[in-house]
Design an enzyme around this catalytic site. Structure first.
Site, PDB file in Angstrom:
ATOM      1  N   GLN A  21       0.806  -1.222   0.000  1.00 39.57           N
ATOM      2  CA  GLN A  21       0.000   0.000   0.000  1.00 39.57           C
ATOM      3  C   GLN A  21       0.844   1.278   0.000  1.00 39.57           C
ATOM      4  O   GLN A  21       0.332   2.349  -0.286  1.00 39.57           O
ATOM      5  CB  GLN A  21      -0.943  -0.001   1.208  1.00 39.57           C
ATOM      6  CG  GLN A  21      -2.009  -1.079   1.096  1.00 39.57           C
ATOM      7  CD  GLN A  21      -2.866  -1.186   2.342  1.00 39.57           C
ATOM      8  OE1 GLN A  21      -2.512  -1.900   3.273  1.00 39.57           O
ATOM      9  NE2 GLN A  21      -3.969  -0.479   2.379  1.00 39.57           N
ATOM     10  N   HIS A 115       1.152  -9.281   4.385  1.00 36.20           N
ATOM     11  CA  HIS A 115       0.007  -8.363   4.444  1.00 36.20           C
ATOM     12  C   HIS A 115      -0.656  -8.356   3.063  1.00 36.20           C
ATOM     13  O   HIS A 115      -0.355  -7.519   2.211  1.00 36.20           O
ATOM     14  CB  HIS A 115       0.468  -6.958   4.852  1.00 36.20           C
ATOM     15  CG  HIS A 115      -0.653  -6.019   5.208  1.00 36.20           C
ATOM     16  ND1 HIS A 115      -0.765  -5.396   6.437  1.00 36.20           N
ATOM     17  CD2 HIS A 115      -1.721  -5.592   4.500  1.00 36.20           C
ATOM     18  CE1 HIS A 115      -1.844  -4.622   6.459  1.00 36.20           C
ATOM     19  NE2 HIS A 115      -2.444  -4.729   5.277  1.00 36.20           N
ATOM     20  N   ASN A 159      -1.516 -10.802   8.197  1.00 37.30           N
ATOM     21  CA  ASN A 159      -2.487  -9.748   8.467  1.00 37.30           C
ATOM     22  C   ASN A 159      -3.872 -10.173   7.984  1.00 37.30           C
ATOM     23  O   ASN A 159      -4.043 -10.548   6.825  1.00 37.30           O
ATOM     24  CB  ASN A 159      -2.071  -8.470   7.717  1.00 37.30           C
ATOM     25  CG  ASN A 159      -3.068  -7.357   7.931  1.00 37.30           C
ATOM     26  OD1 ASN A 159      -3.090  -6.739   8.984  1.00 37.30           O
ATOM     27  ND2 ASN A 159      -3.906  -7.098   6.943  1.00 37.30           N
ATOM     28  N   GLU A 160      -4.843 -10.087   8.855  1.00 39.87           N
ATOM     29  CA  GLU A 160      -6.255 -10.313   8.525  1.00 39.87           C
ATOM     30  C   GLU A 160      -6.476 -11.564   7.673  1.00 39.87           C
ATOM     31  O   GLU A 160      -6.895 -11.490   6.513  1.00 39.87           O
ATOM     32  CB  GLU A 160      -6.854  -9.081   7.831  1.00 39.87           C
ATOM     33  CG  GLU A 160      -6.922  -7.877   8.742  1.00 39.87           C
ATOM     34  CD  GLU A 160      -7.588  -6.656   8.107  1.00 39.87           C
ATOM     35  OE1 GLU A 160      -7.848  -6.670   6.895  1.00 39.87           O
ATOM     36  OE2 GLU A 160      -7.842  -5.683   8.840  1.00 39.87           O
TER      37      GLU A 160
HETATM   38  O1  IFM Z   1      -6.092  -0.790   4.282  1.00 39.07           O
HETATM   39  C1  IFM Z   1      -6.573  -1.877   4.998  1.00 39.07           C
HETATM   40  C2  IFM Z   1      -5.423  -2.709   5.523  1.00 39.07           C
HETATM   41  O2  IFM Z   1      -4.602  -3.153   4.496  1.00 39.07           O
HETATM   42  C3  IFM Z   1      -5.959  -3.933   6.247  1.00 39.07           C
HETATM   43  N1  IFM Z   1      -6.939  -3.566   7.229  1.00 39.07           N
HETATM   44  C4  IFM Z   1      -8.000  -2.661   6.846  1.00 39.07           C
HETATM   45  C5  IFM Z   1      -7.409  -1.437   6.172  1.00 39.07           C
HETATM   46  C6  IFM Z   1      -8.536  -0.478   5.756  1.00 39.07           C
HETATM   47  O3  IFM Z   1      -9.389  -1.090   4.850  1.00 39.07           O
END
Ligand code: IFM
Length: 399
Positions: A21, A115, A159-160
């Protein structure tokens, strides 16, 4: 009414970013490839992002000057292993310099190892759902060990995972032309979810990550709120979307909680945001109290595992709404802490306005980034949040 609370000793106070990002030019990743397919999910490609691959020193300088004591960033598998079993020593050295650079500026690095993005070759062989994906992840963690050999107290494997499994379902639907649910959240890809749990466990047992550093992963918390009578409908959604991934954190050194909004559930499933509710630039309901619920729900499922808020924030062009949102979120967090929930840190998402998976318009940053010059300009929220880190006191609550 605003309240003040001293931060406990050692409490992490930081901001978060991720490699894809912010770095720019992540051409070897599956996401770069996806960004260049014809799909309505992509409004614009990531391109140069924030050029943080070259400007990371500037990013860290700013965070440290603002008063933050911690920085969460991710390392990019697609750069470290551009081809199967072919590792870039230059990329590994780059991320090692970032770890050292953080310490030089008084920032403790919390390093995320995955991520959302993977190397193209990994996706081409079937992604997480393909046999042996956990072995490949373990091999990557071992090769990247010099990055976190010393000086990384907290490592986040994935991540997530719930969002990764959702994206796998979306990706498959895109390739096969399958229709996704129009309301609520699309389903998760179960095989991906299972593989991520296995991959996380591989990291846990790996001598590379343990026992020298605190080990965990970060789960996207949806703060489920079933309407009266809809509890039965909510239970399987909550189980598949969140609980199995939270339970996979039992026995970890910490669990990352990532909270933005709530999900209300009616008898037929997740409900749209109510017409009258304020929406953020990501389309989510402005609902800062979700953070308090998120840490309480997560703690209930992972007894004895300390929590770190690894993401919390809002996409808005109005920084006063960001301060309001964060203030109320922190109020709900500190109230949970007062009730005994063991929270060890807070990271705001995000340090920078960055690429929000398909577009740049949902601006989550406390620091604005000019899309042409890449000049960084801290917003008032950055000074406000940073001061709490410097003074070690949280001031939170409705203004
Ligand atoms: O930008 C994302 C991030 O990469 C992962 N968690 C949520 C954020 C907002 O959508």
């Amino acid at each position: 009414m605003a309240h003040t609370r001293h931060l406990p000793d050692g409490f992490l106070w930081g901001a978060s970013t991720s490699a894809h990002q912010t770095e720019g030019g992540n051409t070897n990743s599956d996401w770069w490839q996806f960004e260049h397919m014809q799909t309505p999910l992509i409004k614009e490609p990531s391109g140069d992002a924030c050029d943080s691959y070259h400007r990371w020193r500037e990013d860290m300088d700013l965070l440290s000057e603002l008063g933050f004591t911690d920085y969460r960033f991710s390392i990019e598998w697609a750069r470290i292993e551009p081809e199967p079993d072919e590792f870039s020593q230059a990329a590994i050295a780059h991320y090692r310099r970032m770890v050292e650079g953080a310490h030089e500026r008084g920032l403790r690095p919390l390093v995320t190892l995955h991520h959302f993005t993977t190397p193209r070759w990994f996706m081409e062989r079937g992604g997480w759902a393909a046999t042996g994906s956990d072995d490949l992840f373990a091999r990557y963690l071992t090769a990247a060990a010099p990055v976190y050999a010393t000086g990384v107290e907290h490592a986040c494997t994935i991540n997530e995972p719930n969002m990764v499994a959702m994206m796998a379902a979306v990706h498959r639907a895109h390739l096969t032309g399958q229709q996704l649910p129009t309301a609520g959240m699309p389903l998760l890809d179960g095989a991906t979810s299972d593989a991520l749990i296995r991959a996380h466990a591989r990291g846990r047992s790996s001598q590379v990550l343990r026992p020298t550093r605190a080990y965990g992963w970060s789960v996207a918390n949806q703060a489920y709120q079933p309407l009266p009578g809809a509890e039965a409908a909510a239970a399987p959604i909550q189980r598949q979307w969140e609980d199995v991934l939270l339970e996979a954190a039992r026995g970890d050194d910490w669990l990352g909680v990532q909270s933005y909004t709530r999900t209300r559930i009616g008898p037929d499933g997740p409900l749209p945001v109510p017409e009258e509710a304020e929406r953020t630039l990501s389309g989510w309901e402005f609902y800062p109290q979700a953070l308090g619920q998120a840490v309480r729900d997560s703690a209930a499922l992972t007894p004895g595992v300390p929590l770190i808020v690894t993401e919390n924030g809002i996409a808005t062009a109005d920084d006063t709404r960001r301060i309001q949102y964060t203030s109320e979120a922190l109020e709900s967090l500190t109230s949970a802490m007062d009730d005994g929930i063991d929270v060890r840190g807070y990271f705001h998402w995000s340090a920078l306005d960055n690429y929000e998976w398909g577009r740049y318009t949902p601006t989550f940053g406390i620091i604005a980034v000019d899309r042409e010059t890449f000049a960084r300009t801290p917003k008032p929220s950055a000074a406000w949040l940073g001061a709490m880190g410097r003074e070690r006191v949280v001031t939170a609550g409705a203004a």
